[in-house]
Design an enzyme around this catalytic site. Structure first.
Site, PDB file in Angstrom:
ATOM      1  N   CYS A  85      -4.983   2.843   2.406  1.00 42.83           N
ATOM      2  CA  CYS A  85      -6.334   2.319   2.606  1.00 42.83           C
ATOM      3  C   CYS A  85      -6.625   2.106   4.088  1.00 42.83           C
ATOM      4  O   CYS A  85      -7.765   2.079   4.506  1.00 42.83           O
ATOM      5  CB  CYS A  85      -6.494   0.988   1.879  1.00 42.83           C
ATOM      6  SG  CYS A  85      -5.372   0.771   0.512  1.00 42.83           S
ATOM      7  N   ASN A 126       2.354  -4.618   1.046  1.00 42.54           N
ATOM      8  CA  ASN A 126       2.465  -3.249   0.540  1.00 42.54           C
ATOM      9  C   ASN A 126       2.979  -2.283   1.592  1.00 42.54           C
ATOM     10  O   ASN A 126       3.456  -1.209   1.261  1.00 42.54           O
ATOM     11  CB  ASN A 126       1.109  -2.774   0.006  1.00 42.54           C
ATOM     12  CG  ASN A 126       0.010  -2.896   1.040  1.00 42.54           C
ATOM     13  OD1 ASN A 126      -0.197  -3.952   1.628  1.00 42.54           O
ATOM     14  ND2 ASN A 126      -0.675  -1.810   1.283  1.00 42.54           N
TER      15      ASN A 126
HETATM   16  N1  PMP Z   1      -3.784  -5.294  -2.438  1.00 44.89           N
HETATM   17  C1  PMP Z   1      -2.702  -4.616  -2.033  1.00 44.89           C
HETATM   18  C2  PMP Z   1      -1.506  -5.369  -1.539  1.00 44.89           C
HETATM   19  C3  PMP Z   1      -2.692  -3.196  -2.078  1.00 44.89           C
HETATM   20  O1  PMP Z   1      -1.614  -2.523  -1.680  1.00 44.89           O
HETATM   21  C4  PMP Z   1      -3.841  -2.508  -2.559  1.00 44.89           C
HETATM   22  C5  PMP Z   1      -3.870  -0.995  -2.588  1.00 44.89           C
HETATM   23  N2  PMP Z   1      -2.956  -0.466  -3.499  1.00 44.89           N
HETATM   24  C6  PMP Z   1      -4.940  -3.275  -2.992  1.00 44.89           C
HETATM   25  C7  PMP Z   1      -4.877  -4.656  -2.911  1.00 44.89           C
HETATM   26  C8  PMP Z   1      -6.192  -2.609  -3.525  1.00 44.89           C
HETATM   27  O2  PMP Z   1      -5.901  -1.877  -4.680  1.00 44.89           O
HETATM   28  P1  PMP Z   1      -7.005  -0.925  -5.374  1.00 44.89           P
HETATM   29  O3  PMP Z   1      -7.355   0.094  -4.331  1.00 44.89           O
HETATM   30  O4  PMP Z   1      -6.288  -0.355  -6.546  1.00 44.89           O
HETATM   31  O5  PMP Z   1      -8.162  -1.778  -5.753  1.00 44.89           O
END
Ligand code: PMP
Length: 412
Positions: free
Chosen positions: A334, A160
């Site tokens: 995150c 990501n």
């Molecule tokens: N995996 C990846 C590759 C992410 O980029 C993200 C955050 N968008 C997540 C998991 C976790 O997603 P969420 O915060 O929507 O649970």
């Protein structure tokens, strides 16, 4: 006058931290709040209506990723984090008697990394497969890391942050030959590039709703029939006992509709985003010297551009862009709260100074050529301003000498 013009302009190039819900998705969800409020477990007409919607959503999500038996192989969750938790804890715990070893890559999302840290506290061993400077998993090391006791491999489809797409088909073939279930975090990739769980030998696939213009707080996990998974949420046994709790019907209808729309729009949207992305990357590279592009040059998400501007701090660039109405990021939403550059940038070999100069742009179909050109028009002045203030830039020719440890700091 100039300030007013600047503040009137808003350009979001940070869609990885949140996407708007598609209006068609929102329309599809609406009745499930007030009119069609039934619980799929009920035996009466309201339950039947909800059950039908649940089954339709299984089919839509499954259809996006080539699933043969959607009502048996898709499980809805509260989002990608929960899907990753269910896949990794679920498979590891259920197969504990077979082994205690899990393999991941060095550039997994924090929700994968922290789940495997939890497994380590329970006594599992975890191997992290390194990546090269493009962020591509070393397939040979992956193969040699799989042992007799390996119960699961978990490799992201596309990172990501840097956008690099992994050779999942090859990774899947190797895992399959060795009889080891492969979980793939598809959060950043599903809906952006075509994925087929059978052709790519994927046993479990995490799907995120919000990353394809669906609502937040809902996700899905594909689980190939026959893969043994221990539930992590216990209760009334909904969703074939895999994920108890009354289903979030508006969210589930939302991810279903988002999947349906994404499937038909993907080819066109992919081309559109690639054109914008390449315009942005080329423009930034040509805007000043000593600017570098990260991630794989071709095997990459259509939506991501990651650049490193030597001699400036990423955070300062973000703040200067924000003053001009532009949203961008220094990395994963995150991971960036503590202002520490992410483990992904370390894994691709950037040193600490380099990691601090990284800026990430993520595009969506709401972006236009004008947005890109606006960013390209303001970036050169930002780079110049910050470099003029930067000691790293000023003394760049003497850096090796200046960064030598002082005598009293040396451990020799
Ligand atoms: N995996 C990846 C590759 C992410 O980029 C993200 C955050 N968008 C997540 C998991 C976790 O997603 P969420 O915060 O929507 O649970």
């Amino acid at each position: 006058m100039e300030t007013k013009q600047i503040l009137e302009r808003r350009v979001n190039l940070d869609y990885s931290s949140g996407m708007p819900v598609d209006p068609e998705v929102f329309e599809a969800m609406k009745p499930y709040f007030i009119e069609k409020y039934g619980n799929p477990s009920s035996l009466h007409y309201l339950g039947a209506e909800a059950r039908k919607a649940l089954e339709d959503a299984y089919v839509e999500v499954g259809g996006l990723i080539g699933v043969e038996l959607p009502d048996r192989e898709i499980c809805f969750t509260s989002g990608a984090t929960e899907s990753n938790n269910l896949a990794i804890k679920g498979v590891a715990l259920r197969n504990r008697k077979k082994g205690d070893h899990v393999v991941i890559s060095a550039i997994e999302h924090i929700s994968v990394i922290n789940t495997t840290k939890y497994l380590q506290r329970l006594g599992f061993r975890v191997t992290k497969v390194p990546v090269d400077s493009y962020g591509t998993v070393d397939v040979k090391v992956f193969e040699s890391s799989l042992t007799q006791g390996t119960v699961l491999a978990s490799i992201t489809y596309a990172n990501n942050e840097i956008g690099t797409i992994q050779p999942i088909k090859e990774i899947g073939r190797i895992a399959k030959e060795k009889g080891i279930p492969l979980h793939v975090d598809g959060t950043a990739a599903v809906g952006k590039v075509p994925i087929n769980v059978d052709e790519e030998h994927i046993d479990l696939l995490t799907v995120s709703s919000n990353d394809m213009y669906g609502p937040k707080g809902v996700g899905a996990l594909y689980i190939r029939e026959g893969t043994l998974v221990e539930p992590i949420i216990h209760g009334g046994g909904q969703q074939r006992g895999l994920r108890s709790g009354s289903e979030n019907m508006p969210g589930i209808v939302g991810i279903g509709k988002a999947s349906e729309l994404t499937k038909s729009r993907m080819p066109e949207e992919r081309k559109y985003l690639e054109t914008l992305r390449d315009r942005l990357s080329k423009g930034i590279l040509n805007s000043a010297g000593e600017i570098y592009l990260h991630g794989h040059p071709t095997h990459r998400l259509p939506s991501n551009t990651v650049v490193r501007i030597f001699g400036v701090e990423g955070e300062s660039v973000i703040m200067e862009l924000d003053r001009r109405g532009v949203a961008a990021s220094t990395g994963s939403a995150c991971a960036s709260k503590n202002l520490e550059p992410s483990h992904v940038l370390a894994a691709i070999g950037l040193n600490e100074i380099e990691r601090h100069g990284v800026i990430q742009f993520t595009l969506s179909r709401l972006n236009t050529k004008e947005h890109v050109d606006y960013v390209l028009s303001v970036l050169p002045e930002i780079t110049k301003k910050l470099r003029d203030l930067s000691p790293v830039w000023k003394f760049r020719d003497r850096l090796p000498e200046l960064y030598k440890p002082h005598q009293h700091e040396s451990h020799e």
